[in-house]
Design an enzyme around this catalytic site. Structure first.
Site, PDB file in Angstrom:
ATOM      1  N   LYS A   1       0.818  -1.227   0.000  1.00 15.67           N
ATOM      2  CA  LYS A   1       0.000   0.000   0.000  1.00 15.67           C
ATOM      3  C   LYS A   1       0.846   1.268   0.000  1.00 15.67           C
ATOM      4  O   LYS A   1       0.633   2.150  -0.812  1.00 15.67           O
ATOM      5  CB  LYS A   1      -0.911   0.054   1.237  1.00 15.67           C
ATOM      6  CG  LYS A   1      -2.069  -0.855   1.264  1.00 15.67           C
ATOM      7  CD  LYS A   1      -2.985  -0.568   2.432  1.00 15.67           C
ATOM      8  CE  LYS A   1      -2.325  -0.312   3.754  1.00 15.67           C
ATOM      9  NZ  LYS A   1      -1.681  -1.440   4.414  1.00 15.67           N
TER      10      LYS A   1
ATOM     11  N   ARG B   1     -10.147   1.352   9.216  1.00 15.48           N
ATOM     12  CA  ARG B   1      -9.721   0.005   9.592  1.00 15.48           C
ATOM     13  C   ARG B   1     -10.866  -0.850  10.107  1.00 15.48           C
ATOM     14  O   ARG B   1     -10.690  -2.037  10.342  1.00 15.48           O
ATOM     15  CB  ARG B   1      -8.640   0.072  10.664  1.00 15.48           C
ATOM     16  CG  ARG B   1      -7.361   0.659  10.130  1.00 15.48           C
ATOM     17  CD  ARG B   1      -6.285   0.627  11.161  1.00 15.48           C
ATOM     18  NE  ARG B   1      -5.088   1.225  10.595  1.00 15.48           N
ATOM     19  CZ  ARG B   1      -3.870   0.839  10.894  1.00 15.48           C
ATOM     20  NH1 ARG B   1      -3.681  -0.125  11.752  1.00 15.48           N
ATOM     21  NH2 ARG B   1      -2.844   1.426  10.346  1.00 15.48           N
TER      22      ARG B   1
ATOM     23  N   ARG C   1      11.416  -8.042   4.994  1.00 16.16           N
ATOM     24  CA  ARG C   1      11.577  -6.630   5.360  1.00 16.16           C
ATOM     25  C   ARG C   1      12.138  -6.526   6.788  1.00 16.16           C
ATOM     26  O   ARG C   1      13.021  -5.722   7.057  1.00 16.16           O
ATOM     27  CB  ARG C   1      10.223  -5.925   5.255  1.00 16.16           C
ATOM     28  CG  ARG C   1      10.268  -4.439   5.461  1.00 16.16           C
ATOM     29  CD  ARG C   1       8.963  -3.772   5.082  1.00 16.16           C
ATOM     30  NE  ARG C   1       7.876  -4.186   5.945  1.00 16.16           N
ATOM     31  CZ  ARG C   1       6.586  -3.953   5.707  1.00 16.16           C
ATOM     32  NH1 ARG C   1       6.223  -3.316   4.618  1.00 16.16           N
ATOM     33  NH2 ARG C   1       5.664  -4.354   6.544  1.00 16.16           N
TER      34      ARG C   1
ATOM     35  N   ARG D   1      -1.051 -10.805  13.140  1.00 15.19           N
ATOM     36  CA  ARG D   1      -1.408  -9.462  12.666  1.00 15.19           C
ATOM     37  C   ARG D   1      -2.313  -9.528  11.441  1.00 15.19           C
ATOM     38  O   ARG D   1      -3.262  -8.753  11.316  1.00 15.19           O
ATOM     39  CB  ARG D   1      -0.146  -8.655  12.334  1.00 15.19           C
ATOM     40  CG  ARG D   1       0.553  -8.145  13.564  1.00 15.19           C
ATOM     41  CD  ARG D   1       1.872  -7.452  13.312  1.00 15.19           C
ATOM     42  NE  ARG D   1       1.911  -6.590  12.152  1.00 15.19           N
ATOM     43  CZ  ARG D   1       3.026  -6.348  11.449  1.00 15.19           C
ATOM     44  NH1 ARG D   1       4.156  -6.918  11.781  1.00 15.19           N
ATOM     45  NH2 ARG D   1       3.000  -5.545  10.413  1.00 15.19           N
TER      46      ARG D   1
END
Length: 192
Positions: free
Chosen positions: A13, A88, A127, A144
């Site tokens: 994103k 969200r 990452r 998550r």
């Protein structure tokens, strides 16, 4: 063009929002960045947010919405914006819809970047390793992602029911994904 960019952590994103910002010539508004900027500036909402965060709590939807309303009032949003990190949950989606109607800037699109879970885990773990972060283990990433999916599924359905959802395959090179995004948004770009 006014759009919400949806996607789980690791979906790209932020990367794609930066590219879309240049292409569409509209600001990329990340609620995380907005929150940090308001706190650093010491604005009234920033002070409230700082107090909430100092107590270890999440900033309320009301404070975030106030920050967004203030941000949307700036001249650079006249031709639209890319919203990243908000909404969200369903309550936030409803509140955002009400706010945008109130200020006369209705949402054009909600774009969902779709990426398989295992690829997301791989991306985030890579990452984390590159950044030297030990907190993004495959297990924590899966947790998550489950929380994201549980909270965001109603938001995706909300935009689908409002005829605003566009789903884009987020797998491939940065250019491939960007080209898919541009293609998905091109009808709105021509009329917007």
């Amino acid at each position: 063009m006014r759009l919400v960019l949806l996607g789980p952590p690791g979906s790209g994103k932020g990367t794609q929002a930066t590219r879309l910002k240049e292409y569409l010539q509209v600001p990329h508004i990340s609620t995380g960045d907005l929150l940090r900027a308001e706190v650093a500036a010491g604005s009234p909402l920033g002070v409230q947010a700082k107090e909430v965060m100092a107590q270890g709590n999440l900033v309320s939807d009301e404070i975030l919405l106030g920050m967004l309303e203030s941000r949307f009032s700036r001249p650079d949003t006249k031709n639209g914006f890319i919203l990243d990190g908000y909404p969200r949950n369903l309550a936030q989606a409803d509140a955002l819809g009400v706010l945008l109607k109130k200020i006369g800037q209705p949402m054009d699109y909600a774009v969902q970047l779709e990426v398989p879970t295992e690829l997301l885990v791989e991306r985030i773990a890579g990452r984390a390793a590159a950044e030297g972060r030990a907190d993004d283990t495959p297990e924590s990433v899966r947790t998550r992602l489950k929380v994201y999916n549980d909270q965001t599924a109603p938001v995706i359905e909300y935009y689908r029911q409002h005829g605003q959802l566009t789903v884009v395959n987020g797998v491939g090179s940065l250019d491939d994904v960007f080209n898919r995004l541009i293609e998905a948004l091109s009808p709105a770009k021509e009329v917007g």
